[in-house]
Write an enzyme that holds these catalytic residues in place. Structure first.
Site, PDB file in Angstrom:
ATOM      1  N   GLY A 100     -40.847 -65.193  43.816  1.00 37.86           N
ATOM      2  CA  GLY A 100     -39.500 -64.647  43.725  1.00 37.86           C
ATOM      3  C   GLY A 100     -38.713 -64.781  45.008  1.00 37.86           C
ATOM      4  N   SER A 101     -37.524 -65.396  44.966  1.00 32.62           N
ATOM      5  CA  SER A 101     -36.789 -65.647  46.195  1.00 32.62           C
ATOM      6  C   SER A 101     -35.398 -66.196  45.888  1.00 32.62           C
ATOM      7  CB  SER A 101     -37.571 -66.624  47.064  1.00 32.62           C
ATOM      8  OG  SER A 101     -38.009 -67.713  46.282  1.00 32.62           O
TER       9      SER A 101
END
Length: 239
Positions: A207-208
């Site tokens: 996640g980013s």
């Protein structure tokens, strides 16, 4: 705050480095469908699930095998088709557009059009070059791990930036930003190397966000809320 800055290279030295880096990256990564960064995690998840399957803890074993499926889907790395439009800026990641607008590029200290792509845990997380260009500079900043869908993540979170200069002289800044869960930014290129559009250059785990800063006269082709796919989706057009 820690900052690492590479030096600018020019002329024949860049051309030799470009050819060398392109051969190295292509030969070392022929799209195995599952990202190499995930192989240790998948192996561990399978080992745990298999071990639990040999016990009477059937519910725990079921959860473990579901975890295996999750890890495999997270580290998937499918090959992508590069659009032929020469002035297109391609999405560097799979995800959802969370920001499009005029801002100040903090790396090149210029006015810019910024397009941001947020990746959740169900998106493929390979990072691809948005344009053909030489890596003119790189920056790394330590930082926090707030929710990457928030605009303040661009300046508060851990991040790694590339300054790409196209053959036409356009400057593009592509920034990997860590997220709330992501704790590891991986970037495999250095100053002087050459990237082709859609070429894989990095990875962020779990996640980013990817921020792309473009010349202010670039025309956006994506809007907030759009779902985009690395390499195949066009974020903007350069002029």
């Amino acid at each position: 705050m820690k900052r690492i800055t590479a030096h600018h290279d020019t002329g024949a030295k860049i051309q030799r480095a470009a050819a060398k880096s392109t051969r190295r990256l292509v030969s070392n990564y022929p799209h195995p469908l599952i990202a190499r960064e995930g192989w240790p995690f998948i192996a561990i998840a399978i080992a745990v699930a298999f071990a639990l399957s040999l016990t009477s803890l059937w519910f725990a074993a079921l959860l473990a095998w579901l975890a295996v499926l999750f890890v495999v889907q997270f580290f998937r790395d499918p090959p992508r088709t590069v659009p032929q439009q020469s002035n297109a800026v391609l999405s560097p990641a799979d995800g959802r557009i969370v920001s499009v607008g005029k801002v100040r590029d903090p790396y090149l200290e210029r006015d810019a059009l910024k397009v941001s792509v947020f990746m959740n845990v169900f998106n493929a997380h390979s990072n691809r070059s948005p344009v053909d260009g030489v890596v003119a500079n790189t920056w790394y900043h330590e930082g926090g791990f707030v929710n990457a869908s928030l605009d303040k993540a661009s300046i508060d979170n851990e991040r790694n930036a590339l300054h790409l200069r196209t053959s036409a002289g356009a400057d593009v800044t592509c920034v990997q930003v860590a997220g709330l869960i992501a704790r590891r930014i991986l970037c495999y290129v250095k100053t002087g190397e050459h990237l082709k559009r859609g070429q894989r250059y990095g990875f962020i785990r779990f996640g980013s966000r990817l921020d792309v800063y473009l010349p202010p006269n670039a025309t956006p082709r994506a809007a907030v809320g759009d779902r985009v796919y690395a390499t195949e989706s066009i974020l903007a057009e350069l002029h």
